[in-house]
Motif scaffolding. Structure first.
Motif, PDB file in Angstrom:
ATOM      1  N   VAL A  68       1.123  -1.243  -0.242  1.00  0.00           N
ATOM      2  CA  VAL A  68       0.223   0.177   0.055  1.00  0.00           C
ATOM      3  C   VAL A  68       0.829   1.200   0.065  1.00  0.00           C
ATOM      4  O   VAL A  68       1.859   1.678   0.523  1.00  0.00           O
ATOM      5  N   SER A  69       0.634   2.439  -1.107  1.00  0.00           N
ATOM      6  CA  SER A  69       1.516   3.209  -1.110  1.00  0.00           C
ATOM      7  C   SER A  69       0.882   4.348   0.266  1.00  0.00           C
ATOM      8  O   SER A  69      -0.012   4.199   0.405  1.00  0.00           O
ATOM      9  N   LEU A  70       1.982   5.435   0.119  1.00  0.00           N
ATOM     10  CA  LEU A  70       1.255   6.389   1.176  1.00  0.00           C
ATOM     11  C   LEU A  70       0.401   7.002   0.928  1.00  0.00           C
ATOM     12  O   LEU A  70      -0.864   7.496   1.767  1.00  0.00           O
ATOM     13  N   GLY A  71       0.253   7.165  -0.709  1.00  0.00           N
ATOM     14  CA  GLY A  71      -0.905   8.230  -1.054  1.00  0.00           C
ATOM     15  C   GLY A  71      -2.036   7.478  -1.414  1.00  0.00           C
ATOM     16  O   GLY A  71      -3.555   7.943  -0.786  1.00  0.00           O
ATOM     17  N   HIS A  72      -2.082   5.677  -0.858  1.00  0.00           N
ATOM     18  CA  HIS A  72      -3.119   4.866  -0.474  1.00  0.00           C
ATOM     19  C   HIS A  72      -3.627   4.922   0.861  1.00  0.00           C
ATOM     20  O   HIS A  72      -5.197   4.879   1.701  1.00  0.00           O
ATOM     21  N   SER A  73      -2.671   4.863   1.826  1.00  0.00           N
ATOM     22  CA  SER A  73      -2.912   4.765   3.060  1.00  0.00           C
ATOM     23  C   SER A  73      -3.488   5.858   3.789  1.00  0.00           C
ATOM     24  O   SER A  73      -4.315   6.212   4.826  1.00  0.00           O
ATOM     25  N   THR A  74      -2.772   7.301   3.253  1.00  0.00           N
ATOM     26  CA  THR A  74      -3.682   8.488   2.945  1.00  0.00           C
ATOM     27  C   THR A  74      -4.958   9.265   3.143  1.00  0.00           C
ATOM     28  O   THR A  74      -5.455   9.598   3.507  1.00  0.00           O
ATOM     29  N   ARG A  75      -5.346   8.853   1.328  1.00  0.00           N
ATOM     30  CA  ARG A  75      -6.318   9.219   0.993  1.00  0.00           C
ATOM     31  C   ARG A  75      -8.280   8.679   1.989  1.00  0.00           C
ATOM     32  O   ARG A  75      -8.662   9.983   2.173  1.00  0.00           O
ATOM     33  N   PRO A  76      -7.642   7.916   2.764  1.00  0.00           N
ATOM     34  CA  PRO A  76      -9.220   8.533   3.835  1.00  0.00           C
ATOM     35  C   PRO A  76      -8.961   8.793   4.892  1.00  0.00           C
ATOM     36  O   PRO A  76     -10.232   9.480   5.260  1.00  0.00           O
ATOM     37  N   HIS A  77      -7.903   9.863   5.020  1.00  0.00           N
ATOM     38  CA  HIS A  77      -8.581  10.578   5.955  1.00  0.00           C
ATOM     39  C   HIS A  77      -8.124  12.119   5.520  1.00  0.00           C
ATOM     40  O   HIS A  77      -9.045  13.718   6.013  1.00  0.00           O
ATOM     41  N   PHE A  78      -8.641  12.051   4.192  1.00  0.00           N
ATOM     42  CA  PHE A  78      -9.439  13.119   3.638  1.00  0.00           C
ATOM     43  C   PHE A  78     -10.957  13.267   2.710  1.00  0.00           C
ATOM     44  O   PHE A  78     -10.505  12.338   1.743  1.00  0.00           O
ATOM     45  N   PRO A  79     -11.800  13.993   3.452  1.00  0.00           N
ATOM     46  CA  PRO A  79     -12.721  13.312   2.755  1.00  0.00           C
ATOM     47  C   PRO A  79     -12.954  13.976   1.182  1.00  0.00           C
ATOM     48  O   PRO A  79     -14.213  12.890   0.564  1.00  0.00           O
ATOM     49  N   ILE A  80     -12.953  15.195   1.167  1.00  0.00           N
ATOM     50  CA  ILE A  80     -13.129  15.477  -0.149  1.00  0.00           C
ATOM     51  C   ILE A  80     -12.853  15.231  -1.188  1.00  0.00           C
ATOM     52  O   ILE A  80     -13.292  15.695  -2.312  1.00  0.00           O
ATOM     53  N   LEU A  81     -12.074  14.248  -1.163  1.00  0.00           N
ATOM     54  CA  LEU A  81     -11.294  13.155  -2.717  1.00  0.00           C
ATOM     55  C   LEU A  81     -12.024  12.253  -2.273  1.00  0.00           C
ATOM     56  O   LEU A  81     -12.299  11.629  -3.548  1.00  0.00           O
ATOM     57  N   HIS A  82     -13.003  12.373  -1.823  1.00  0.00           N
ATOM     58  CA  HIS A  82     -14.233  10.812  -1.926  1.00  0.00           C
ATOM     59  C   HIS A  82     -15.503  11.162  -2.886  1.00  0.00           C
ATOM     60  O   HIS A  82     -16.550  10.911  -2.484  1.00  0.00           O
ATOM     61  N   LEU A 454       0.622  17.357  -7.181  1.00  0.00           N
ATOM     62  CA  LEU A 454       1.312  16.457  -6.548  1.00  0.00           C
ATOM     63  C   LEU A 454       0.972  16.513  -5.145  1.00  0.00           C
ATOM     64  O   LEU A 454       1.688  17.847  -4.802  1.00  0.00           O
ATOM     65  N   HIS A 455       0.868  15.559  -3.990  1.00  0.00           N
ATOM     66  CA  HIS A 455       0.827  15.423  -2.744  1.00  0.00           C
ATOM     67  C   HIS A 455       0.527  14.669  -2.187  1.00  0.00           C
ATOM     68  O   HIS A 455       0.359  13.866  -3.003  1.00  0.00           O
ATOM     69  N   PHE A 456       1.300  14.092  -1.182  1.00  0.00           N
ATOM     70  CA  PHE A 456       0.944  12.721  -0.753  1.00  0.00           C
ATOM     71  C   PHE A 456      -0.093  11.802  -0.686  1.00  0.00           C
ATOM     72  O   PHE A 456       0.729  10.541  -0.282  1.00  0.00           O
ATOM     73  N   TYR A 457      -1.005  12.410  -0.396  1.00  0.00           N
ATOM     74  CA  TYR A 457      -2.128  11.534  -0.287  1.00  0.00           C
ATOM     75  C   TYR A 457      -2.645  11.440  -2.375  1.00  0.00           C
ATOM     76  O   TYR A 457      -3.925  10.552  -2.366  1.00  0.00           O
ATOM     77  N   ASN A 458      -1.837  11.603  -3.244  1.00  0.00           N
ATOM     78  CA  ASN A 458      -2.192  11.974  -4.647  1.00  0.00           C
ATOM     79  C   ASN A 458      -1.310   9.880  -4.565  1.00  0.00           C
ATOM     80  O   ASN A 458      -0.739   9.304  -3.688  1.00  0.00           O
TER      81      ASN A 458
END
Length: 481
Positions: A68-82, A454-458
């Motif tokens: 799991v990449s850093l992007g995949h592991s942190t995306r759940p922390h950012f509601p707007i992305l979903h 890009l940022h680390f959640y990408n």
């Protein structure tokens, strides 16, 4: 919906555009073409386009195979992305303009306003004391984050632009005289250019600009040659918001100090993405913006400077909070940093910045930087597969690192056409325009460019979605030639 392309004046139809005139700022947008070299962009017919964004929560599947990449592991922390935008999964690639906000930061802001909303430094009641303690704790967190020697070296401002103006008006007006020189690069952000133009007009100082090398990086060799005893300050970015180039700030600092000059570092594009140590850099002034650095709302930036330097600088703004005593005919001023923080500060935003720093520190800035280097190279190499593309800035290599962004143009297609089509047809958010770097664009012979950042959640999947959408966009507009 009917429109006329800039390339041939052909009338075409966007099949899925929703025509709802709810955003007048997008009415009568002019679609145009761009060519490389020194030719100007030419505009064509008008079009009424309105972004009708329908947002709904999307449950994104995590990858089933591989690490799991850093992007995949942190995306759940950012509601707007979903969410979906115009019927497609949102792909947010405008991080150089502003970062998205993790739940931890949103909760910190909510907690401040719900539990202890009060002014700071002025009250003795529980709420005020709590707010003051948390506000000053945020200052300490910023100091630790960039390795400042003490928290009193951190001045909170409304944004990085105000931080630069603080240095220009407080230090600049007090220290620059006719024929003194201020050295900048042509790749600086407008907020790093305009304040020094104003100060130069007032003091008679001379602005000198460093151009680019053949690799499209600010020419640090020329910069070193331009330094002299007349140089009083060098104003320079750490990472370019368009070229993605990373400058050797430590070396530049040493060269400038050898001739007795100060250095102001615009770190807006570096502090959010890498380890920045102000003591190691020996930076005189370093500024950054919280909505990029701290993953939190707007209205906050900061300026770092050594206390000895701040203590001899006059106030930038006058009013409450920055005073010691006020008499009818004069006032005495507080010690730094309060001297430069007139009026009620952005208390909630500062507390949110503290929470954001906790979040980033929990991940580790070196881990973020390493991941973004990998993602940046992937973005650059992927974009090379797009027909007729021109990417600005240096090519990545073992010795040349690029920040996690790419500014580009596609021949005969205006960047705003590209950004609009990507948004309306694919839910991809990128930036188009001059990115507050008009002198740089003029030097490159174009009026505008598109930028994916890009940022680390990408993730690499974001890059793949973007490149596929971009190829579809190019194919669409090319079909009318």
């Amino acid at each position: 919906m009917m429109m006329t392309t800039a390339a041939e004046g052909v009338v075409v139809k966007f099949p899925s555009f929703k025509i709802t005139n709810t955003n007048p700022t997008l009415t009568n947008r002019r679609f145009a073409t761009v060519r490389f070299g020194s030719r100007r962009l030419s505009s064509s017919s008008s079009i009424s386009v309105v972004s009708s964004v329908s947002s709904s929560i999307v449950n994104e599947d995590e990858p089933k195979l591989g690490p799991v990449s850093l992007g995949h592991s942190t995306r759940p922390h950012f509601p707007i992305l979903h969410q979906e935008v115009n019927g497609s999964k949102l792909v947010y690639l405008d991080n150089a303009a502003t970062s998205q906000k993790p739940t931890a930061v949103l909760k910190a802001l909510q907690n401040y306003y719900e539990a202890y909303n009060s002014n700071v430094h002025r009250g003795i009641h529980f709420l005020s004391v709590k707010a003051t303690n948390e506000y000053e704790l945020a200052r300490k967190k910023v100091a630790t984050f960039i390795n400042a020697s003490e928290s009193s070296e951190i001045v909170f401002t409304r944004n990085a632009t105000e931080a630069i103006n603080l240095v220009a008006y407080s230090w600049g007006l007090s220290n620059l005289t006719p024929e003194d020189e201020v050295i900048l690069t042509i790749a600086e952000h407008h907020s790093a250019i305009v304040p020094w133009q104003v100060v130069a007009q007032k003091t008679g100082a001379i602005l000198k600009y460093v151009s680019l090398t053949d690799d499209e990086v600010p020419d640090t060799v020329k910069l070193r040659e331009m330094l002299s005893k007349k140089t009083k300050i060098v104003v320079i970015h750490h990472v370019s918001n368009m070229l993605a180039s990373v400058l050797p700030i430590g070396e530049i600092m040493g060269w400038a100090h050898d001739v007795g000059a100060k250095v102001l570092v615009d770190a807006c594009q570096s502090v959010p993405h890498m380890v920045v140590d102000v003591q190691s850099l020996n930076a005189d002034f370093l500024v950054a913006s919280s909505h990029k650095v701290g993953l939190l709302p707007y209205i906050l930036g900061f300026c770092h400077a050594y206390y000895e330097l701040l203590s001899v600088m006059p106030p930038f703004l006058g009013g409450g909070e920055m005073i010691s005593d006020v008499f009818l005919d004069h006032s005495t001023y507080a010690e730094p940093p309060s001297r430069f923080e007139a009026g009620t500060p952005a208390i909630g935003e500062a507390i949110g910045l503290g929470a954001a720093i906790d979040y980033l520190s929990g991940i580790g800035m070196q881990k973020i930087h390493d991941y973004e280097v990998e993602l940046s190279n992937y973005l650059y190499e992927s974009l090379l597969s797009v027909p007729n593309i021109r990417i600005y800035g240096p090519k990545p290599s073992r010795t040349v690192g690029r920040a996690a962004l790419c500014s580009f143009n596609v021949e005969d297609i205006h960047p705003t056409d590209i950004a609009t089509f990507l948004d309306q047809q694919h839910g991809v958010a990128i930036r188009s325009g001059h990115h507050c770097a008009q002198p740089l664009h003029r030097y490159l012979g174009v009026n505008a460019s598109a930028r994916a950042s890009l940022h680390f959640y990408n993730t690499k999947e974001d890059v793949d979605d973007f490149v596929r959408a971009l190829k579809d966009t190019v194919s669409f507009f090319s079909s009318f030639k």
